[in-house]
Scaffold this motif. Structure first.
Motif, PDB file in Angstrom:
ATOM      1  N   GLU A 146       0.828  -0.507 -37.640  1.00 27.73           N
ATOM      2  CA  GLU A 146       2.061   0.035 -38.207  1.00 27.73           C
ATOM      3  C   GLU A 146       2.983   0.604 -37.133  1.00 27.73           C
ATOM      4  O   GLU A 146       4.088   1.036 -37.434  1.00 27.73           O
ATOM      5  N   PHE A 147       2.515   0.608 -35.896  1.00 24.16           N
ATOM      6  CA  PHE A 147       3.318   1.085 -34.771  1.00 24.16           C
ATOM      7  C   PHE A 147       3.922  -0.111 -34.045  1.00 24.16           C
ATOM      8  O   PHE A 147       3.313  -1.174 -33.961  1.00 24.16           O
ATOM      9  N   SER A 148       5.115   0.067 -33.493  1.00 24.84           N
ATOM     10  CA  SER A 148       5.695  -0.964 -32.621  1.00 24.84           C
ATOM     11  C   SER A 148       4.949  -0.959 -31.292  1.00 24.84           C
ATOM     12  O   SER A 148       4.135  -0.070 -31.009  1.00 24.84           O
ATOM     13  N   GLY A 149       5.237  -1.960 -30.447  1.00 27.02           N
ATOM     14  CA  GLY A 149       4.563  -2.036 -29.157  1.00 27.02           C
ATOM     15  C   GLY A 149       4.767  -0.802 -28.304  1.00 27.02           C
ATOM     16  O   GLY A 149       3.828  -0.258 -27.716  1.00 27.02           O
TER      17      GLY A 149
ATOM     18  N   MET B 100       5.591   2.197 -29.380  1.00 27.90           N
ATOM     19  CA  MET B 100       4.948   3.343 -30.017  1.00 27.90           C
ATOM     20  C   MET B 100       3.434   3.314 -29.809  1.00 27.90           C
ATOM     21  O   MET B 100       2.795   4.350 -29.632  1.00 27.90           O
ATOM     22  N   ARG B 101       2.846   2.106 -29.823  1.00 27.52           N
ATOM     23  CA  ARG B 101       1.404   2.004 -29.551  1.00 27.52           C
ATOM     24  C   ARG B 101       1.088   2.478 -28.140  1.00 27.52           C
ATOM     25  O   ARG B 101       0.090   3.164 -27.909  1.00 27.52           O
ATOM     26  N   GLN B 102       1.946   2.099 -27.188  1.00 29.10           N
ATOM     27  CA  GLN B 102       1.699   2.537 -25.820  1.00 29.10           C
ATOM     28  C   GLN B 102       1.810   4.059 -25.715  1.00 29.10           C
ATOM     29  O   GLN B 102       1.041   4.705 -25.002  1.00 29.10           O
ATOM     30  N   ARG B 103       2.753   4.640 -26.440  1.00 26.72           N
ATOM     31  CA  ARG B 103       2.865   6.104 -26.469  1.00 26.72           C
ATOM     32  C   ARG B 103       1.614   6.727 -27.084  1.00 26.72           C
ATOM     33  O   ARG B 103       1.132   7.768 -26.612  1.00 26.72           O
ATOM     34  N   ALA B 104       1.084   6.097 -28.132  1.00 30.41           N
ATOM     35  CA  ALA B 104      -0.125   6.617 -28.769  1.00 30.41           C
ATOM     36  C   ALA B 104      -1.310   6.562 -27.807  1.00 30.41           C
ATOM     37  O   ALA B 104      -2.134   7.486 -27.766  1.00 30.41           O
ATOM     38  N   VAL B 105      -1.403   5.495 -27.023  1.00 30.59           N
ATOM     39  CA  VAL B 105      -2.477   5.385 -26.033  1.00 30.59           C
ATOM     40  C   VAL B 105      -2.340   6.478 -24.978  1.00 30.59           C
ATOM     41  O   VAL B 105      -3.326   7.101 -24.560  1.00 30.59           O
ATOM     42  N   ILE B 106      -1.104   6.735 -24.555  1.00 28.69           N
ATOM     43  CA  ILE B 106      -0.877   7.810 -23.580  1.00 28.69           C
ATOM     44  C   ILE B 106      -1.292   9.147 -24.184  1.00 28.69           C
ATOM     45  O   ILE B 106      -1.908   9.984 -23.504  1.00 28.69           O
TER      46      ILE B 106
ATOM     47  N   ASP C 165      -2.151  -4.048 -22.579  1.00 26.94           N
ATOM     48  CA  ASP C 165      -2.069  -4.250 -24.029  1.00 26.94           C
ATOM     49  C   ASP C 165      -2.646  -3.034 -24.737  1.00 26.94           C
ATOM     50  O   ASP C 165      -3.864  -2.832 -24.715  1.00 26.94           O
ATOM     51  N   PRO C 166      -1.811  -2.204 -25.348  1.00 25.02           N
ATOM     52  CA  PRO C 166      -2.339  -0.992 -25.985  1.00 25.02           C
ATOM     53  C   PRO C 166      -3.320  -1.283 -27.106  1.00 25.02           C
ATOM     54  O   PRO C 166      -4.171  -0.447 -27.412  1.00 25.02           O
ATOM     55  N   LEU C 167      -3.231  -2.466 -27.711  1.00 20.49           N
ATOM     56  CA  LEU C 167      -4.166  -2.801 -28.787  1.00 20.49           C
ATOM     57  C   LEU C 167      -5.599  -2.894 -28.276  1.00 20.49           C
ATOM     58  O   LEU C 167      -6.546  -2.757 -29.047  1.00 20.49           O
ATOM     59  N   SER C 168      -5.774  -3.138 -26.966  1.00 18.91           N
ATOM     60  CA  SER C 168      -7.123  -3.192 -26.412  1.00 18.91           C
ATOM     61  C   SER C 168      -7.747  -1.807 -26.331  1.00 18.91           C
ATOM     62  O   SER C 168      -8.961  -1.680 -26.163  1.00 18.91           O
ATOM     63  N   SER C 169      -6.926  -0.767 -26.436  1.00 19.53           N
ATOM     64  CA  SER C 169      -7.425   0.607 -26.375  1.00 19.53           C
ATOM     65  C   SER C 169      -7.454   1.281 -27.737  1.00 19.53           C
ATOM     66  O   SER C 169      -7.963   2.397 -27.855  1.00 19.53           O
ATOM     67  N   LEU C 170      -6.903   0.639 -28.761  1.00 16.47           N
ATOM     68  CA  LEU C 170      -6.839   1.224 -30.097  1.00 16.47           C
ATOM     69  C   LEU C 170      -7.699   0.409 -31.056  1.00 16.47           C
ATOM     70  O   LEU C 170      -7.637  -0.826 -31.069  1.00 16.47           O
ATOM     71  N   ASN C 171      -8.485   1.107 -31.862  1.00 17.08           N
ATOM     72  CA  ASN C 171      -9.320   0.446 -32.874  1.00 17.08           C
ATOM     73  C   ASN C 171      -8.473   0.180 -34.112  1.00 17.08           C
ATOM     74  O   ASN C 171      -7.933   1.122 -34.703  1.00 17.08           O
TER      75      ASN C 171
ATOM     76  N   VAL D  48      -6.241  12.206 -12.950  1.00 14.63           N
ATOM     77  CA  VAL D  48      -5.729  10.946 -12.409  1.00 14.63           C
ATOM     78  C   VAL D  48      -5.494   9.995 -13.563  1.00 14.63           C
ATOM     79  O   VAL D  48      -6.324   9.890 -14.480  1.00 14.63           O
ATOM     80  N   LEU D  49      -4.368   9.306 -13.541  1.00 12.25           N
ATOM     81  CA  LEU D  49      -4.042   8.313 -14.552  1.00 12.25           C
ATOM     82  C   LEU D  49      -3.816   6.977 -13.864  1.00 12.25           C
ATOM     83  O   LEU D  49      -2.977   6.869 -12.956  1.00 12.25           O
ATOM     84  N   ILE D  50      -4.589   5.969 -14.253  1.00 11.51           N
ATOM     85  CA  ILE D  50      -4.401   4.617 -13.730  1.00 11.51           C
ATOM     86  C   ILE D  50      -3.629   3.823 -14.770  1.00 11.51           C
ATOM     87  O   ILE D  50      -4.086   3.654 -15.904  1.00 11.51           O
ATOM     88  N   CYS D  51      -2.451   3.373 -14.387  1.00 12.35           N
ATOM     89  CA  CYS D  51      -1.591   2.611 -15.295  1.00 12.35           C
ATOM     90  C   CYS D  51      -1.617   1.149 -14.865  1.00 12.35           C
ATOM     91  O   CYS D  51      -1.054   0.785 -13.823  1.00 12.35           O
ATOM     92  N   ASP D  52      -2.286   0.307 -15.646  1.00 11.21           N
ATOM     93  CA  ASP D  52      -2.437  -1.101 -15.294  1.00 11.21           C
ATOM     94  C   ASP D  52      -1.421  -1.931 -16.074  1.00 11.21           C
ATOM     95  O   ASP D  52      -1.641  -2.283 -17.219  1.00 11.21           O
ATOM     96  N   GLU D  53      -0.288  -2.223 -15.459  1.00 11.22           N
ATOM     97  CA  GLU D  53       0.791  -3.004 -16.074  1.00 11.22           C
ATOM     98  C   GLU D  53       1.169  -2.425 -17.446  1.00 11.22           C
ATOM     99  O   GLU D  53       1.247  -3.168 -18.434  1.00 11.22           O
ATOM    100  N   PRO D  54       1.433  -1.135 -17.563  1.00  7.52           N
ATOM    101  CA  PRO D  54       1.626  -0.527 -18.887  1.00  7.52           C
ATOM    102  C   PRO D  54       2.924  -0.900 -19.564  1.00  7.52           C
ATOM    103  O   PRO D  54       3.087  -0.625 -20.760  1.00  7.52           O
TER     104      PRO D  54
END
Length: 389
Positions: A174-177, A179-185, A118-124, A195-201
């Motif tokens: 204001e981002f779609s799901g 787009m939020r994942q792209r922002a987290v990346i 869930d990218p929202l867990s990484s974005l304030n 190293v990048l750990i991708c947990d069910e991204p």
């Protein structure tokens, strides 16, 4: 990022023979959660390696321990959880299990990045996306002011967000799901991880956006030389993005193989069940195939096969002997399975005895030596040509 791009197809064994050291090495990782009533062995003695520029999959049903493995590596296990002494996690040859909070924060900033489901867990939600990327640039790379803004724009463009300069001023909602994942990346890339750990991204995304995110990760890996640990329950995604696969069940890794080998020749009954359950595999049937039952809660030490109650190939000894990871046959050194049916060239009684000896050497399946790996069938009795079950 696909299984084809590495070109070696030989997995850990060939890389070890070439003398290459893994960028991330996990040995005998054990993570428990203690409650008033019981101790949950969420991760129970797993080993895995990740080499530079490759993608390794960790796959299994929900409850198998995949996310706890990721959080253990990142130092994010909180009370009542604990990574047990004797567990080893080495990043670029350095043991990190003894890190303090400040050392882990530095590691997460510039060594190992993580993308959550869930990218929202990484974005304030109260700060703009731009502010959050610029904060990552300030903390991890010392970039501030207009230089940080320009770098943030470049990062958003790198993850293919259009009109990047304007989107810097927008908030996560204001981002779609996708787009939020792209922002987290983009935030992870700001830290320049190795190293990048991708947990069910991609789990929460529709199939079109999922494909775009996977393609984006593939491009970024090629451009930046990232090593990726990809965690998912989706065997289709595993087939698309990984070089090697670790199949996890009830806290343990039950099968390891290069991706093409695993899909062409699965050996563990659990892996076979996962592949049989892929939609479209049996289009002529009225119902999807499933694995009966549920993943058990591993609330006691493993003294038997945890998959046995659900296994169509189980026999009496499966309830009494814990299977160790062994090579499935004499020809495929990089394909191992934790199943009493293997090594394949042995009779079943010989194979059971082989697993018993290996478990005894490791303290009844407990604290194995850090350097111990899957034993070869050649270490034990040769087959006498008897019939297997």
């Amino acid at each position: 990022m696909t299984a084809q791009h590495s070109g070696d197809g030989a997995g850990e064994s060939a890389r070890d023979r070439d003398g290459e050291e893994p960028v991330l090495s996990v040995r005998d990782l054990r993570t428990v959660f203690r409650t008033d009533r019981e101790t949950i062995h969420a991760v129970d003695g797993i080993d895995l390696d990740l080499y530079e520029g490759e993608t390794v999959g960790l796959v299994g049903e929900s409850g198998s321990g995949k996310s706890v493995t990721a959080r253990s590596i990142m130092g994010l296990v909180e009370e009542p959880g604990e990574v047990l002494p004797g567990s080893s996690i080495r990043f670029k040859g350095e043991e990190i299990t003894g890190y303090d909070t400040a050392q882990y924060q530095e590691l997460r900033g510039s060594g190992i990045g993580m993308i959550f489901q869930d990218p929202l867990s990484s974005l304030n939600p109260v700060f703009t996306v731009g502010n959050q990327i610029k904060e990552a640039l300030k903390v991890n790379r010392g970039i501030t002011g207009e230089a940080a803004r320009e770098e943030a724009i470049e990062l958003l463009e790198a993850v293919q967000i259009p009109d990047a300069a304007r989107r810097l001023g927008e908030y996560p909602h204001e981002f779609s799901g996708g787009m939020r994942q792209r922002a987290v990346i983009a935030m992870m890339l700001a830290c320049e991880p190795e190293v990048l750990i991708c947990d069910e991204p991609t789990t929460a995304l529709d199939v079109t956006i999922q494909a775009q995110i996977l393609e984006l990760l593939r491009d970024l890996q090629e451009e930046r030389g990232l090593s990726i640990l990809f965690i998912t329950h989706d065997m289709g995604v595993i087939a698309d993005v990984t070089d090697r696969v670790n199949v996890m069940y009830a806290g343990e890794i039950v099968e390891k193989a290069p991706t093409e080998e695993l899909f062409a020749n699965p050996r563990h009954p659990y892996t076979e069940g996962l592949l049989e359950a892929i939609p479209g595999q049996h289009a002529d049937e009225d119902r999807l195939r499933t694995i009966e039952g549920e993943v058990p809660t591993p609330n006691e030490a493993a003294t038997h096969c945890r998959f046995a109650p659900r296994c169509p190939k189980a026999f009496e000894e499966c309830e009494a002997v814990h299977p160790e990871l062994v090579e499935v046959d004499e020809e495929t050194a990089d394909h191992t399975a934790a199943c009493l049916l293997y090594p394949e060239h042995m009779t079943t009684p010989e194979a059971v005895a082989h697993h018993e000896r290996l478990g005894g050497a490791d303290g009844d399946g407990g604290d194995a030596d850090e350097g111990s790996g899957p034993a070869t069938a050649g270490d034990d009795v040769a087959a006498d040509g008897g019939d297997r079950r």
